[in-house]
Design a protein around this motif. Structure first.
Motif, PDB file in Angstrom:
ATOM      1  N   GLY A  64     130.885  60.381  45.166  1.00 14.29           N
ATOM      2  CA  GLY A  64     130.699  58.961  45.427  1.00 14.29           C
ATOM      3  C   GLY A  64     129.454  58.635  46.223  1.00 14.29           C
ATOM      4  N   PHE A  65     129.562  57.577  47.042  1.00  9.23           N
ATOM      5  CA  PHE A  65     128.452  57.048  47.851  1.00  9.23           C
ATOM      6  C   PHE A  65     127.282  56.659  46.939  1.00  9.23           C
ATOM      7  N   PHE A  66     127.592  55.654  46.112  1.00  9.31           N
ATOM      8  CA  PHE A  66     126.711  55.220  45.041  1.00  9.31           C
ATOM      9  C   PHE A  66     125.934  53.940  45.336  1.00  9.31           C
ATOM     10  N   THR A  67     126.053  53.366  46.514  1.00  8.34           N
ATOM     11  CA  THR A  67     125.634  51.982  46.706  1.00  8.34           C
ATOM     12  C   THR A  67     124.207  51.798  47.216  1.00  8.34           C
ATOM     13  N   ALA A  68     123.477  52.872  47.411  1.00  4.25           N
ATOM     14  CA  ALA A  68     122.103  52.748  47.904  1.00  4.25           C
ATOM     15  C   ALA A  68     121.250  51.935  46.927  1.00  4.25           C
ATOM     16  N   ILE A  69     120.301  51.205  47.476  1.00  3.43           N
ATOM     17  CA  ILE A  69     119.375  50.413  46.663  1.00  3.43           C
ATOM     18  C   ILE A  69     118.111  51.211  46.353  1.00  3.43           C
ATOM     19  N   ARG A  74     119.350  56.845  45.340  1.00  8.63           N
ATOM     20  CA  ARG A  74     120.312  56.796  44.233  1.00  8.63           C
ATOM     21  C   ARG A  74     120.211  58.063  43.385  1.00  8.63           C
ATOM     22  N   ALA A  75     119.003  58.521  43.131  1.00  8.20           N
ATOM     23  CA  ALA A  75     118.823  59.742  42.356  1.00  8.20           C
ATOM     24  C   ALA A  75     119.443  60.938  43.077  1.00  8.20           C
ATOM     25  N   CYS A  76     119.293  60.981  44.386  1.00 14.48           N
ATOM     26  CA  CYS A  76     119.887  62.073  45.171  1.00 14.48           C
ATOM     27  C   CYS A  76     121.412  62.015  45.108  1.00 14.48           C
ATOM     28  N   ALA A  77     121.978  60.805  45.167  1.00 14.72           N
ATOM     29  CA  ALA A  77     123.432  60.657  45.094  1.00 14.72           C
ATOM     30  C   ALA A  77     123.955  61.116  43.738  1.00 14.72           C
ATOM     31  N   LEU A  78     123.271  60.753  42.672  1.00 16.24           N
ATOM     32  CA  LEU A  78     123.699  61.174  41.344  1.00 16.24           C
ATOM     33  C   LEU A  78     123.628  62.691  41.195  1.00 16.24           C
ATOM     34  N   ALA A  79     122.564  63.290  41.714  1.00 13.45           N
ATOM     35  CA  ALA A  79     122.431  64.742  41.634  1.00 13.45           C
ATOM     36  C   ALA A  79     123.548  65.431  42.418  1.00 13.45           C
ATOM     37  N   ASP A  80     123.869  64.897  43.580  1.00 16.56           N
ATOM     38  CA  ASP A  80     124.943  65.493  44.378  1.00 16.56           C
ATOM     39  C   ASP A  80     126.282  65.362  43.676  1.00 16.56           C
ATOM     40  N   ASN A  81     126.511  64.244  43.000  1.00 15.60           N
ATOM     41  CA  ASN A  81     127.768  64.071  42.277  1.00 15.60           C
ATOM     42  C   ASN A  81     127.858  64.985  41.065  1.00 15.60           C
ATOM     43  N   ARG A 114     129.036  46.906  44.224  1.00 14.90           N
ATOM     44  CA  ARG A 114     130.022  47.391  43.242  1.00 14.90           C
ATOM     45  C   ARG A 114     129.378  47.600  41.873  1.00 14.90           C
ATOM     46  N   GLU A 115     128.408  46.775  41.529  1.00 20.57           N
ATOM     47  CA  GLU A 115     127.727  46.978  40.255  1.00 20.57           C
ATOM     48  C   GLU A 115     126.927  48.280  40.254  1.00 20.57           C
ATOM     49  N   ARG A 116     126.397  48.645  41.392  1.00 15.66           N
ATOM     50  CA  ARG A 116     125.684  49.928  41.462  1.00 15.66           C
ATOM     51  C   ARG A 116     126.666  51.091  41.325  1.00 15.66           C
ATOM     52  N   VAL A 117     127.900  50.909  41.798  1.00  8.26           N
ATOM     53  CA  VAL A 117     128.940  51.918  41.566  1.00  8.26           C
ATOM     54  C   VAL A 117     129.179  52.059  40.063  1.00  8.26           C
ATOM     55  N   ALA A 118     129.286  50.925  39.363  1.00  8.93           N
ATOM     56  CA  ALA A 118     129.489  50.958  37.913  1.00  8.93           C
ATOM     57  C   ALA A 118     128.330  51.655  37.213  1.00  8.93           C
ATOM     58  N   ASP A 119     127.108  51.395  37.652  1.00  5.25           N
ATOM     59  CA  ASP A 119     125.945  52.040  37.047  1.00  5.25           C
ATOM     60  C   ASP A 119     126.030  53.564  37.190  1.00  5.25           C
ATOM     61  N   ALA A 120     126.457  54.007  38.350  1.00  3.23           N
ATOM     62  CA  ALA A 120     126.578  55.450  38.584  1.00  3.23           C
ATOM     63  C   ALA A 120     127.676  56.052  37.712  1.00  3.23           C
ATOM     64  N   LEU A 121     128.795  55.353  37.589  1.00  3.88           N
ATOM     65  CA  LEU A 121     129.891  55.856  36.751  1.00  3.88           C
ATOM     66  C   LEU A 121     129.463  55.979  35.297  1.00  3.88           C
ATOM     67  N   ALA A 122     128.638  55.047  34.842  1.00  5.18           N
ATOM     68  CA  ALA A 122     128.154  55.098  33.468  1.00  5.18           C
ATOM     69  C   ALA A 122     127.344  56.372  33.211  1.00  5.18           C
ATOM     70  N   GLU A 123     126.608  56.829  34.217  1.00  2.00           N
ATOM     71  CA  GLU A 123     125.839  58.057  34.075  1.00  2.00           C
ATOM     72  C   GLU A 123     126.691  59.299  34.232  1.00  2.00           C
ATOM     73  N   LEU A 124     127.656  59.247  35.161  1.00  2.00           N
ATOM     74  CA  LEU A 124     128.411  60.448  35.505  1.00  2.00           C
ATOM     75  C   LEU A 124     129.633  60.681  34.622  1.00  2.00           C
ATOM     76  N   GLY A 125     130.204  59.620  34.070  1.00  2.00           N
ATOM     77  CA  GLY A 125     131.411  59.774  33.271  1.00  2.00           C
ATOM     78  C   GLY A 125     131.269  60.769  32.136  1.00  2.00           C
ATOM     79  N   PRO A 126     130.255  60.625  31.279  1.00  2.00           N
ATOM     80  CA  PRO A 126     130.082  61.595  30.180  1.00  2.00           C
ATOM     81  C   PRO A 126     129.825  63.016  30.682  1.00  2.00           C
ATOM     82  N   TYR A 127     129.075  63.148  31.775  1.00  2.00           N
ATOM     83  CA  TYR A 127     128.825  64.478  32.342  1.00  2.00           C
ATOM     84  C   TYR A 127     130.135  65.112  32.803  1.00  2.00           C
TER      85      TYR A 127
END
Length: 274
Positions: A64-69, A74-81, A114-127
């Motif tokens: 988690g922790f997806f809300t950074a602007i 944000r790229a670091c959060a996605l990589a960590d997830n 919350r929309e940034r959370v959704a954006d992150a889920l869209a990237e991470l869900g398929p992975y």
């Protein structure tokens, strides 16, 4: 006891080998693990340890922790997830619990966060799907909305989760965070109908809360929450999986960990199960 799982944070004073040994001694079949102690011990070594003991890893906390602007943050959060998903797969659990993150410094835009959370889920869900892992959005009590989790209710969590397939994204139902919400029983039914209850966690609500509030989760049966009532809600919604006890409590951490684990198992049998 076949549905009982002890979250590692409840007895964080026990090193991983001690936790596994205590679970075997007491007949505890499941553990919910946390990334930091697992990384310290070694992800592969932890997987070998729990697998050799015949324990089921019910969840891994936390992503988690997806809300950074800031784009780099944000790229670091996605990589960590993605690493968290890899770790969950190695440990043999199908559920990674997500804490969405609080408001970025200076921001008051909850909807945007919350929309940034959704954006992150869209990237991470398929992975996650490719690795056999489901993402479980955990709504946290509203007192954490500013600094820890902009998703405060099951309604909000499901509104996010339902944008994605259920085998990619669902929710974590945690009594500590939702017991106050009159809408929560209906939302549990909604989650169950969609196959989105990915984990069920217990902690009691005791007052006064400690300074900082993070370590205020009470031992089962010591607070205001009717655990059997909430177990009834998730079971009526079709959930028959593990029930994980996750307590953040300084007084419990100051005690002998095996004693706390034994006490928690006894409380679970008395306060939760028929």
């Amino acid at each position: 006891m076949e549905r009982f799982s002890i979250n590692q944070m409840t007895v964080k004073q026990l090193a991983l080998p001690e936790l596994v040994s205590a679970c075997l001694e007491l007949g505890v079949p499941g553990v919910g693990l946390w990334r930091e102690p697992v990384q310290s011990y070694g992800v592969e070594a932890t997987a070998k340890l729990v697998r050799g003991a015949g324990l089921t890893v019910t969840t891994l906390c936390r992503g988690g922790f997806f809300t950074a602007i800031d784009p780099q943050e944000r790229a670091c959060a996605l990589a960590d997830n993605r690493r968290a998903i890899d770790e969950a797969a190695t440990l043999g659990t199908d559920t990674l619990v997500l804490v969405s993150g609080g408001l970025p410094p200076g921001s008051k835009d909850l909807r945007g966060a919350r929309e940034r959370v959704a954006d992150a889920l869209a990237e991470l869900g398929p992975y996650a799907q490719r690795h056999g892992v489901r993402l479980a959005i955990e709504p946290l009590h509203p007192m954490y909305a500013s600094d820890r989790c902009v998703v405060s209710t099951l309604t909000q969590a499901l509104d996010l989760a339902e944008r994605f397939p259920a085998h990619q994204v669902g929710v974590a139902v945690d009594t500590y965070h939702i017991w106050w919400d009159d809408a929560a029983p209906r939302q549990i039914a909604r989650a169950g109908a969609g196959g989105r209850i990915h984990t069920f966690q217990l902690a009691d609500w005791t007052t006064p809360l400690p300074e900082g509030v993070l370590t205020g989760r009470g031992q089962i049966g010591e607070g205001s929450i009717d655990m059997r009532e909430w177990k009834g809600y998730v079971e009526a919604a079709g959930y028959t999986g593990p029930i994980e006890v996750e307590l953040f409590n300084e007084a419990l951490w100051a005690r002998d960990g095996r004693e706390v684990l034994a006490e928690t198992a006894t409380r679970f049998a008395r306060e939760v199960m028929p």
